[in-house]
Design an enzyme around this catalytic site. Structure first.
Site, short mmCIF file in Angstrom:
data_model
loop_
_atom_site.label_atom_id
_atom_site.label_comp_id
_atom_site.label_asym_id
_atom_site.label_seq_id
_atom_site.Cartn_x
_atom_site.Cartn_y
_atom_site.Cartn_z
N TYR A 53 0.86 -1.19 0.00
CA TYR A 53 0.00 0.00 0.00
C TYR A 53 0.89 1.24 0.00
CZ TYR A 53 -3.75 -3.12 1.78
OH TYR A 53 -4.66 -4.13 1.97
N LEU A 215 -17.19 -2.33 2.72
CA LEU A 215 -18.19 -1.46 2.10
C LEU A 215 -18.16 -1.57 0.58
CD1 LEU A 215 -17.80 1.71 4.37
CD2 LEU A 215 -19.68 0.05 4.36
N SER A 217 -15.83 -1.15 -1.62
CA SER A 217 -15.18 0.01 -2.25
C SER A 217 -16.10 1.22 -2.36
CB SER A 217 -14.64 -0.37 -3.64
OG SER A 217 -13.68 -1.38 -3.54
N GLY A 218 -17.02 1.35 -1.42
CA GLY A 218 -17.91 2.51 -1.40
C GLY A 218 -19.27 2.27 -2.00
N LEU A 220 -21.62 0.27 -1.10
CA LEU A 220 -22.67 0.10 -0.09
C LEU A 220 -23.00 1.39 0.66
CD1 LEU A 220 -21.58 -3.40 1.28
CD2 LEU A 220 -23.50 -2.88 -0.27
N LYS A 223 -23.54 6.06 -2.31
CA LYS A 223 -23.06 7.25 -3.01
C LYS A 223 -23.18 7.09 -4.52
CE LYS A 223 -18.83 10.02 -3.58
NZ LYS A 223 -17.41 10.16 -3.17
#
Length: 316
Positions: A53, A215, A217-218, A220, A223
């Site tokens: 990362y 989530l 990658s967003g 859920l 958005k």
């Protein structure tokens, strides 16, 4: 805040683990420090990262997340009060081969310790399997690191059922260290791989379970409502396949509960994982401090049996 034991270790994690993949990728060092201040103030004591990362960000080469975490604890102190988890096995080169040989692990751990500016890693994961190194060799490397005090406990992520079971058998039969935590991809949109086999092994062997992409990658969070919303963004490759009928059902079930409870869809999605059998704590990250409200909601609001069943049915 009630903390949960990770497997048979003496590590007790907050109900949510913060995912450090965003450090050095979607948030810079200053923003990362601000997030860490707020996360720790909330009582979240467990930071998850990996040696690679945030390699995928333009201009990065890997190790940026570990470096930021190391600088933070050198600046703020309190390293001994928090769980730092990192991983080994991925290549620092784009498209490079996975490697969990003893030679690679012994070199990689020194690099991680240097970047993290610490003498020890609380939880060291096999990040990805190379599907060729004997499990005894990998566990033997960890045994040496534990003996040297550089690693406290070990975990595994993304191993197949067979390789995980082989590793656990080798630990038992050969007197080698045991994986105490397993890290699967698990969320309302990604259930099958964990629930259909891996979970049984984890529960039978009392492994802690820390889910990643909790989530999705967003997705859920609610958005994004269509493929058009993510087209051309850094999240497109993660989200493009979720906008099918099943995905729409999941989002509707989350929205119904969100509207009724007046709490975020993200908070509900995280709480769903926290209440599922065999899970210990979800890993989740944010890029803005305001989004941490969903963590509070997840930790403070239990879901009813009916709400859990609605989410289970929508995501079947």
């Amino acid at each position: 805040m009630e903390k949960k034991q990770l497997g048979n270790t003496d590590l007790y994690t907050s109900p949510i683990i913060f995912g450090g993949n965003v450090f050095g990728w979607t948030v810079n060092e200053k923003q990362s420090f601000d997030l860490l201040d707020k996360i720790l103030d909330m009582g979240i004591n467990h930071i998850d990262t990996a040696d690679v990362y945030s390699r995928w960000a333009e201009g990065n080469s890997g190790g940026e997340s570990e470096t930021i975490i190391g600088k933070y604890f050198q600046d703020r102190g309190g390293r001994d009060k928090h769980i730092i988890a990192t991983k080994v096995g991925s290549s620092m080169q784009q498209g490079g081969d996975k490697d969990i040989s003893k030679k690679h692990i012994m070199k990689a751990v020194e690099d991680s310790l240097k970047r993290l500016q610490t003498d020890y890693i609380d939880l060291y994961y096999t990040h990805w399997d190379d599907n060729k190194t004997p499990v005894e060799e990998t566990l033997g490397a960890y045994q040496q690191l534990i003996k040297e005090g550089k690693v406290r406990y070990i975990g595994a992520s993304n191993l197949s059922e067979d390789r995980l079971q082989d590793s656990l058998d080798a630990s038992k039969n050969e007197g080698l260290p045991k994986y105490e935590v397993f890290q699967p991809e698990y969320s309302l949109v990604k259930r099958d791989k964990f629930e259909n086999g891996i979970r049984k092994i984890c529960m039978e062997n009392n492994l802690g379970v820390a889910s990643y992409f909790s989530l999705a990658s967003g997705f859920l969070t609610g958005k994004y409502n269509s493929k058009d919303d993510v087209e051309g963004s850094s999240r497109e490759m993660f989200l493009k396949d979720y906008f099918d009928e099943r995905g729409k059902k999941i989002l509707k079930a989350l929205k119904d509960i969100s509207d009724h409870r007046n709490i975020s869809q993200a908070g509900i999605a995280l709480r769903w994982i926290m209440e599922r059998p065999g899970t210990t704590a979800p890993i989740a990250s944010v890029t803005k401090s305001g989004h941490l409200q969903s963590f509070r909601e997840a930790m403070e609001n239990e879901l009813s049996k009916e709400e859990m069943e609605n989410l289970n049915q929508a995501s079947n």
